[in-house]
Design a protein around this motif. Structure first.
Motif, PDB file in Angstrom:
ATOM      1  N   ALA A 302       1.011  -1.111  -0.103  1.00 13.79           N
ATOM      2  CA  ALA A 302       0.033  -0.009   0.218  1.00 13.79           C
ATOM      3  C   ALA A 302       0.951   1.104  -0.055  1.00 13.79           C
ATOM      4  O   ALA A 302       0.319   2.415   0.014  1.00 13.79           O
ATOM      5  CB  ALA A 302      -0.874   0.154   1.138  1.00 13.79           C
ATOM      6  N   ASP A 303       1.992   0.989  -0.034  1.00 10.36           N
ATOM      7  CA  ASP A 303       3.080   2.375  -0.138  1.00 10.36           C
ATOM      8  C   ASP A 303       3.028   3.017   1.036  1.00 10.36           C
ATOM      9  O   ASP A 303       3.285   4.355   1.139  1.00 10.36           O
ATOM     10  CB  ASP A 303       2.844   3.110  -1.382  1.00 10.36           C
ATOM     11  CG  ASP A 303       4.104   4.028  -1.723  1.00 10.36           C
ATOM     12  OD1 ASP A 303       5.231   3.712  -1.265  1.00 10.36           O
ATOM     13  OD2 ASP A 303       3.952   4.943  -2.175  1.00 10.36           O
ATOM     14  N   VAL A 304       2.609   2.366   2.360  1.00 13.76           N
ATOM     15  CA  VAL A 304       2.771   3.109   3.669  1.00 13.76           C
ATOM     16  C   VAL A 304       4.422   3.270   4.031  1.00 13.76           C
ATOM     17  O   VAL A 304       5.100   2.026   3.944  1.00 13.76           O
ATOM     18  CB  VAL A 304       2.194   2.304   4.880  1.00 13.76           C
ATOM     19  CG1 VAL A 304       2.118   3.149   6.013  1.00 13.76           C
ATOM     20  CG2 VAL A 304       0.564   2.461   4.393  1.00 13.76           C
ATOM     21  N   PRO A 305       4.797   4.372   4.424  1.00 15.77           N
ATOM     22  CA  PRO A 305       6.084   4.419   4.854  1.00 15.77           C
ATOM     23  C   PRO A 305       6.525   3.439   6.045  1.00 15.77           C
ATOM     24  O   PRO A 305       5.628   3.494   7.080  1.00 15.77           O
ATOM     25  CB  PRO A 305       6.515   5.883   4.988  1.00 15.77           C
ATOM     26  CG  PRO A 305       5.498   6.486   4.326  1.00 15.77           C
ATOM     27  CD  PRO A 305       4.139   5.754   4.295  1.00 15.77           C
ATOM     28  N   ILE A 306       7.710   2.546   5.757  1.00 16.59           N
ATOM     29  CA  ILE A 306       8.096   1.733   7.087  1.00 16.59           C
ATOM     30  C   ILE A 306       9.335   2.148   7.851  1.00 16.59           C
ATOM     31  O   ILE A 306      10.204   2.471   6.872  1.00 16.59           O
ATOM     32  CB  ILE A 306       7.997   0.444   6.541  1.00 16.59           C
ATOM     33  CG1 ILE A 306       6.620  -0.072   6.108  1.00 16.59           C
ATOM     34  CG2 ILE A 306       8.729  -0.561   7.726  1.00 16.59           C
ATOM     35  CD1 ILE A 306       6.465  -1.267   5.364  1.00 16.59           C
ATOM     36  N   LEU A 307       9.263   2.357   8.988  1.00 12.26           N
ATOM     37  CA  LEU A 307      10.752   2.906   9.791  1.00 12.26           C
ATOM     38  C   LEU A 307      11.097   1.526  10.491  1.00 12.26           C
ATOM     39  O   LEU A 307      10.316   1.019  11.017  1.00 12.26           O
ATOM     40  CB  LEU A 307      10.406   3.921  10.335  1.00 12.26           C
ATOM     41  CG  LEU A 307       9.419   5.298   9.962  1.00 12.26           C
ATOM     42  CD1 LEU A 307       9.578   6.352  10.837  1.00 12.26           C
ATOM     43  CD2 LEU A 307      10.266   5.827   8.418  1.00 12.26           C
ATOM     44  N   ALA A 308      12.485   1.557  10.422  1.00 14.63           N
ATOM     45  CA  ALA A 308      13.035   0.495  11.453  1.00 14.63           C
ATOM     46  C   ALA A 308      13.218   0.854  12.939  1.00 14.63           C
ATOM     47  O   ALA A 308      13.683   1.923  13.494  1.00 14.63           O
ATOM     48  CB  ALA A 308      14.547   0.347  10.926  1.00 14.63           C
ATOM     49  N   GLY A 309      12.479   0.260  13.736  1.00 17.65           N
ATOM     50  CA  GLY A 309      12.440   0.349  15.467  1.00 17.65           C
ATOM     51  C   GLY A 309      12.545  -0.799  15.747  1.00 17.65           C
ATOM     52  O   GLY A 309      11.808  -1.686  15.272  1.00 17.65           O
ATOM     53  N   THR A 310      13.211  -1.106  16.912  1.00 20.53           N
ATOM     54  CA  THR A 310      13.252  -2.268  17.659  1.00 20.53           C
ATOM     55  C   THR A 310      12.724  -2.404  19.008  1.00 20.53           C
ATOM     56  O   THR A 310      12.186  -3.795  19.292  1.00 20.53           O
ATOM     57  CB  THR A 310      14.854  -2.415  17.966  1.00 20.53           C
ATOM     58  OG1 THR A 310      15.273  -1.887  18.829  1.00 20.53           O
ATOM     59  CG2 THR A 310      15.686  -2.196  16.519  1.00 20.53           C
ATOM     60  N   ASP A 311      12.135  -1.662  19.639  1.00 26.85           N
ATOM     61  CA  ASP A 311      11.518  -1.628  21.160  1.00 26.85           C
ATOM     62  C   ASP A 311      12.884  -2.072  21.984  1.00 26.85           C
ATOM     63  O   ASP A 311      12.666  -2.907  23.319  1.00 26.85           O
ATOM     64  CB  ASP A 311      10.476  -2.741  21.107  1.00 26.85           C
ATOM     65  CG  ASP A 311       9.726  -2.185  21.994  1.00 26.85           C
ATOM     66  OD1 ASP A 311       9.920  -1.384  23.096  1.00 26.85           O
ATOM     67  OD2 ASP A 311       8.442  -3.101  22.624  1.00 26.85           O
ATOM     68  N   ALA A 312      14.092  -1.842  21.777  1.00 23.69           N
ATOM     69  CA  ALA A 312      15.274  -2.106  22.643  1.00 23.69           C
ATOM     70  C   ALA A 312      14.937  -1.536  23.855  1.00 23.69           C
ATOM     71  O   ALA A 312      14.400  -0.341  23.941  1.00 23.69           O
ATOM     72  CB  ALA A 312      16.664  -1.423  21.981  1.00 23.69           C
ATOM     73  N   ASN A 313      15.294  -2.524  24.937  1.00 21.41           N
ATOM     74  CA  ASN A 313      14.914  -2.119  26.286  1.00 21.41           C
ATOM     75  C   ASN A 313      15.652  -3.121  27.400  1.00 21.41           C
ATOM     76  O   ASN A 313      16.454  -3.773  26.738  1.00 21.41           O
ATOM     77  CB  ASN A 313      13.136  -2.411  26.447  1.00 21.41           C
ATOM     78  CG  ASN A 313      12.842  -3.766  26.509  1.00 21.41           C
ATOM     79  OD1 ASN A 313      13.096  -4.628  27.321  1.00 21.41           O
ATOM     80  ND2 ASN A 313      12.470  -4.404  25.290  1.00 21.41           N
TER      81      ASN A 313
END
Length: 409
Positions: A302-313
């Motif tokens: 659908a061409d939704v922008p996707i960002l890299a995130g990890t939930d690093a904790n």
């Protein structure tokens, strides 16, 4: 803003960026912390392949000076020369982690050594810890940290019951006046953006109307809204309200084409945190990660922008049962896991690299400042061995990292 406009803007703005570069006077405590890094230096990188944030370029020469990427250096400059001739080296923009929870200098150093140069913090145990990372390390050659305010939720919710959550930071009545005051208070206390929670249906949480009011109050102050989602319906509520970004993915069923296209029309961005989804799925439900992968495939189509995130904790220090919070996820190495997971979900290596460089810079409003390899931008850079535009696992082969022109050691 289209990506082409992003580059036009940076090309025009780089002289102003150079002119406005500030040289902050550090106090003794700040200098003492610099035992882990060196001062910015002039560097010439020759014969290195470049991923500039958009595309893979042929071997080039890149110059660093005074913490910035510059168009050239004087032949008489006392510069360190790194010659990639005969080596298989690629220079990339420093990576973003678009969803993490660092709380200590050690967390930031781990990020730095793994090429993560900008961190979007989506809540600390206490706001004081978050703001300390911003204030104490802003000029240390450690990653830049941007912080949320308190998490927007209601009294008695799962999030409000976590240890350390300030009881006076919940939204109790849900009136327009209360929500407006709550958002202003987060801005006054140093929030870079707002975070809110939409949990599974039936849980104590903000109503759809309250979510809409919160989004409107945030937007009127120029603040983005970042919504934690846990179910298909919660994604729908967030998208309907026009939140800026949804973080995580539904646990119950995959995002379908209708919802993905709604997100695209609303301008909502996805931070899927596949690394967390995989870890949670391994503990709670083996099929959860497959649901997440399918959601990412649909969002991409659908061409939704996707960002890299990890939930690093580092949730273990809270002593909370693992079923209540995500399992511990490493600060730094997990970003490379996330890139590999995104490729597994159907992104090309180039798309995955963009998700951790130019796209978060663009969508978090940090351009023209970072996220690409262009003159005038911060010298937040990663040098790796190999070609990650063809093999995403190469991002782990780190040779050098610079943050604001400071080499991380």
């Amino acid at each position: 803003m289209m990506l082409s406009s992003f580059f036009v803007l940076m090309a025009v703005a780089w002289p102003a960026v150079l002119a406005c570069q500030q040289h902050v006077q550090r106090d003794a405590a700040s200098l003492a912390r610099r035992t882990i890094v060196k001062e910015p230096e002039s560097v010439i990188l020759k014969n290195v392949r470049v991923f500039d944030g958009i595309a893979r370029l042929p071997p080039s020469t890149v110059y660093l000076s005074s913490g910035l990427i510059v168009p050239f250096l004087s032949p008489h400059a006392n510069a360190t020369v790194i010659d990639g001739a005969g080596q298989d080296l690629t220079l990339l923009p420093g990576f973003f982690d678009a969803h993490a929870h660092p709380e200590t200098t050690a967390d930031l150093l781990s990020f730095a050594r793994n090429g993560v140069t900008t961190v979007m913090d989506m809540a600390c145990s206490t706001r004081a810890e978050c703001l300390a990372l911003v204030r104490e390390h802003a000029d240390d050659g450690l990653p830049s940290v941007f912080v949320s305010g308190a998490t927007a939720t209601v009294p008695g919710s799962a999030n409000a019951n976590l240890p350390g959550f300030p009881a006076n930071e919940t939204i109790a009545t849900g009136t327009r006046e209360e929500i407006d005051s709550w958002v202003q208070s987060q801005l006054d206390k140093g929030a870079s953006y707002i975070k809110l929670i939409q949990d599974r249906p039936g849980q104590l949480q903000l109503s759809p109307e309250e979510v809409q009011t919160l989004v409107n109050a945030s937007a009127s102050r120029g603040l983005q809204t970042n919504c934690h989602v846990a179910a298909y319906d919660s994604v729908g509520i967030a998208v309907e309200a026009g939140v800026s970004m949804v973080h995580h993915l539904p646990f119950d069923k995959s995002i379908d084409a209708d919802l993905a296209h709604s997100a695209k029309r609303a301008g909502t961005i996805s931070v899927p945190t596949l690394t967390m989804m995989r870890a949670f799925g391994a503990i709670l439900a083996p099929g959860m990660y497959d649901i997440a992968l399918e959601s990412v495939r649909t969002l991409r189509e659908a061409d939704v922008p996707i960002l890299a995130g990890t939930d690093a904790n580092a949730v273990n220090k809270l002593g909370i049962p693992i079923a209540t919070l995500p399992p511990p996820i490493s600060f730094g190495p997990s970003l490379h896991d996330e890139l590999a997971n995104l490729v597994e979900a159907g992104l090309t290596p180039l798309e995955a690299l963009r998700s951790a460089t130019v796209l978060p810079s663009l969508h978090f409003g940090l351009t023209p400042d970072r996220g690409a390899v262009l003159p005038g931008l911060r010298a937040d850079l990663v040098l790796v061995e190999g070609d990650p535009t063809k093999d995403i696992s190469v991002t782990r082969n780190i040779r050098k990292v610079w943050i604001g022109g400071v080499e991380v050691v």
